[in-house]
Design a protein around this motif. Sequence first.
Motif, PDB file in Angstrom:
ATOM      1  N   SER A   1       0.838  -1.199   0.000  1.00 50.49           N
ATOM      2  CA  SER A   1       0.000   0.000   0.000  1.00 50.49           C
ATOM      3  C   SER A   1       0.866   1.238   0.000  1.00 50.49           C
ATOM      4  CB  SER A   1      -0.939   0.024   1.218  1.00 50.49           C
ATOM      5  OG  SER A   1      -0.199   0.168   2.407  1.00 50.49           O
ATOM      6  N   MET A   2       0.261   2.340  -0.437  1.00 51.08           N
ATOM      7  CA  MET A   2       0.878   3.664  -0.392  1.00 51.08           C
ATOM      8  C   MET A   2      -0.186   4.634   0.088  1.00 51.08           C
ATOM      9  SD  MET A   2       2.982   3.702  -3.979  1.00 51.08           S
ATOM     10  CE  MET A   2       3.863   5.208  -3.628  1.00 51.08           C
ATOM     11  N   ARG A   3       0.204   5.524   0.993  1.00 50.71           N
ATOM     12  CA  ARG A   3      -0.720   6.549   1.493  1.00 50.71           C
ATOM     13  C   ARG A   3      -0.023   7.899   1.470  1.00 50.71           C
ATOM     14  NH1 ARG A   3      -2.901   3.622   7.026  1.00 50.71           N
ATOM     15  NH2 ARG A   3      -4.013   1.952   5.977  1.00 50.71           N
ATOM     16  N   GLN A   4      -0.743   8.900   1.064  1.00 47.10           N
ATOM     17  CA  GLN A   4      -0.233  10.271   1.102  1.00 47.10           C
ATOM     18  C   GLN A   4      -0.974  11.000   2.210  1.00 47.10           C
ATOM     19  OE1 GLN A   4       2.239  11.760  -1.020  1.00 47.10           O
ATOM     20  NE2 GLN A   4       2.120  13.284   0.575  1.00 47.10           N
ATOM     21  N   TRP A   5      -0.244  11.489   3.195  1.00 47.90           N
ATOM     22  CA  TRP A   5      -0.826  12.249   4.303  1.00 47.90           C
ATOM     23  C   TRP A   5      -0.533  13.718   4.035  1.00 47.90           C
ATOM     24  CZ3 TRP A   5      -3.436   9.487   8.012  1.00 47.90           C
ATOM     25  CH2 TRP A   5      -3.248   8.106   8.001  1.00 47.90           C
ATOM     26  N   LEU A   6      -1.549  14.452   3.591  1.00 52.19           N
ATOM     27  CA  LEU A   6      -1.391  15.855   3.237  1.00 52.19           C
ATOM     28  C   LEU A   6      -1.514  16.717   4.481  1.00 52.19           C
ATOM     29  CD1 LEU A   6      -3.554  15.830  -0.009  1.00 52.19           C
ATOM     30  CD2 LEU A   6      -1.062  15.564   0.199  1.00 52.19           C
ATOM     31  N   ALA A   7      -0.545  17.553   4.688  1.00 50.05           N
ATOM     32  CA  ALA A   7      -0.507  18.380   5.885  1.00 50.05           C
ATOM     33  C   ALA A   7      -1.652  19.379   5.939  1.00 50.05           C
ATOM     34  CB  ALA A   7       0.828  19.118   5.970  1.00 50.05           C
ATOM     35  N   LYS A   8      -1.910  20.065   4.830  1.00 49.29           N
ATOM     36  CA  LYS A   8      -2.902  21.130   4.844  1.00 49.29           C
ATOM     37  C   LYS A   8      -4.300  20.620   5.108  1.00 49.29           C
ATOM     38  CE  LYS A   8      -0.225  24.299   2.226  1.00 49.29           C
ATOM     39  NZ  LYS A   8       0.181  24.825   1.003  1.00 49.29           N
ATOM     40  N   GLU A   9      -4.675  19.551   4.439  1.00 52.55           N
ATOM     41  CA  GLU A   9      -6.028  19.034   4.601  1.00 52.55           C
ATOM     42  C   GLU A   9      -6.126  18.016   5.739  1.00 52.55           C
ATOM     43  OE1 GLU A   9      -4.417  18.844   1.548  1.00 52.55           O
ATOM     44  OE2 GLU A   9      -5.335  20.624   0.691  1.00 52.55           O
ATOM     45  N   ARG A  10      -4.976  17.527   6.218  1.00 50.34           N
ATOM     46  CA  ARG A  10      -4.941  16.474   7.247  1.00 50.34           C
ATOM     47  C   ARG A  10      -5.792  15.276   6.812  1.00 50.34           C
ATOM     48  NH1 ARG A  10      -1.513  19.519   8.766  1.00 50.34           N
ATOM     49  NH2 ARG A  10      -1.196  20.386  10.807  1.00 50.34           N
ATOM     50  N   VAL A  11      -5.703  14.982   5.506  1.00 52.08           N
ATOM     51  CA  VAL A  11      -6.489  13.907   4.930  1.00 52.08           C
ATOM     52  C   VAL A  11      -5.538  12.836   4.420  1.00 52.08           C
ATOM     53  CG1 VAL A  11      -8.077  13.289   3.057  1.00 52.08           C
ATOM     54  CG2 VAL A  11      -8.327  15.480   4.244  1.00 52.08           C
ATOM     55  N   ALA A  12      -5.828  11.613   4.722  1.00 49.86           N
ATOM     56  CA  ALA A  12      -5.044  10.497   4.189  1.00 49.86           C
ATOM     57  C   ALA A  12      -5.750   9.934   2.982  1.00 49.86           C
ATOM     58  CB  ALA A  12      -4.856   9.412   5.252  1.00 49.86           C
ATOM     59  N   THR A  13      -4.996   9.714   1.921  1.00 51.63           N
ATOM     60  CA  THR A  13      -5.535   9.026   0.759  1.00 51.63           C
ATOM     61  C   THR A  13      -4.755   7.740   0.604  1.00 51.63           C
ATOM     62  OG1 THR A  13      -4.025  10.171  -0.738  1.00 51.63           O
ATOM     63  CG2 THR A  13      -6.197  11.162  -0.395  1.00 51.63           C
TER      64      THR A  13
END
Length: 184
Positions: free
Chosen positions: A167-179
């Motif tokens: 798996s790969m996940r991107q944790w975006l700082a601004k939105e605090r959303v994990a995809t």
Amino acid sequence: MSYHHLAMAARDMAAIHDFYERITGFELVKVEIAPMMGGGWGKHFFYRMDGDDSSFIAFWELNEVPGAEAHEFNLNKAAHMPPGTNHFAFAVHSAEELDARRDQWNAAGLDVLEIDHNWCRSIYTRDPNGNMVEFCLTTGTFSDSDRARALAALDERTMNPSPPPASMRQWLAKERVATETQTA
């Protein structure tokens, strides 16, 4: 045998200090100040990792060094390599510690990439020099067939890819959303 320290130059020592001490949790414990070969002088800052007085990451703040305006501090850019090729990977000892490191970077406003490599789980971000920094947890063991595959790869001249990451996940700082994307 392990390494004692890894040393690089810093574009902005204040930003490097903030990233490696406040955000990443390493501790500045020593500075050496001396003339540089070729001219100028430098401050060599040592950051201790996990209270271990035998493992450090160190940074040079260069002063009055001839040609300083042409220095490149991103190792991949300097070597004309693809992004992330050269990077620093630090060990963690549990999934909880890896998750805490990810949350710490994310809370500091940094985007974080998480990859389950099938034998280790890693998180990545960039330091103020633009260099890729990784925390890595070994989750598997190595077999004789793993070694045989690695030895065979030494002589291969065409791509024979490894299995894709679990798996790969991107944790975006601004939105605090994990995809998340599943690749296996």
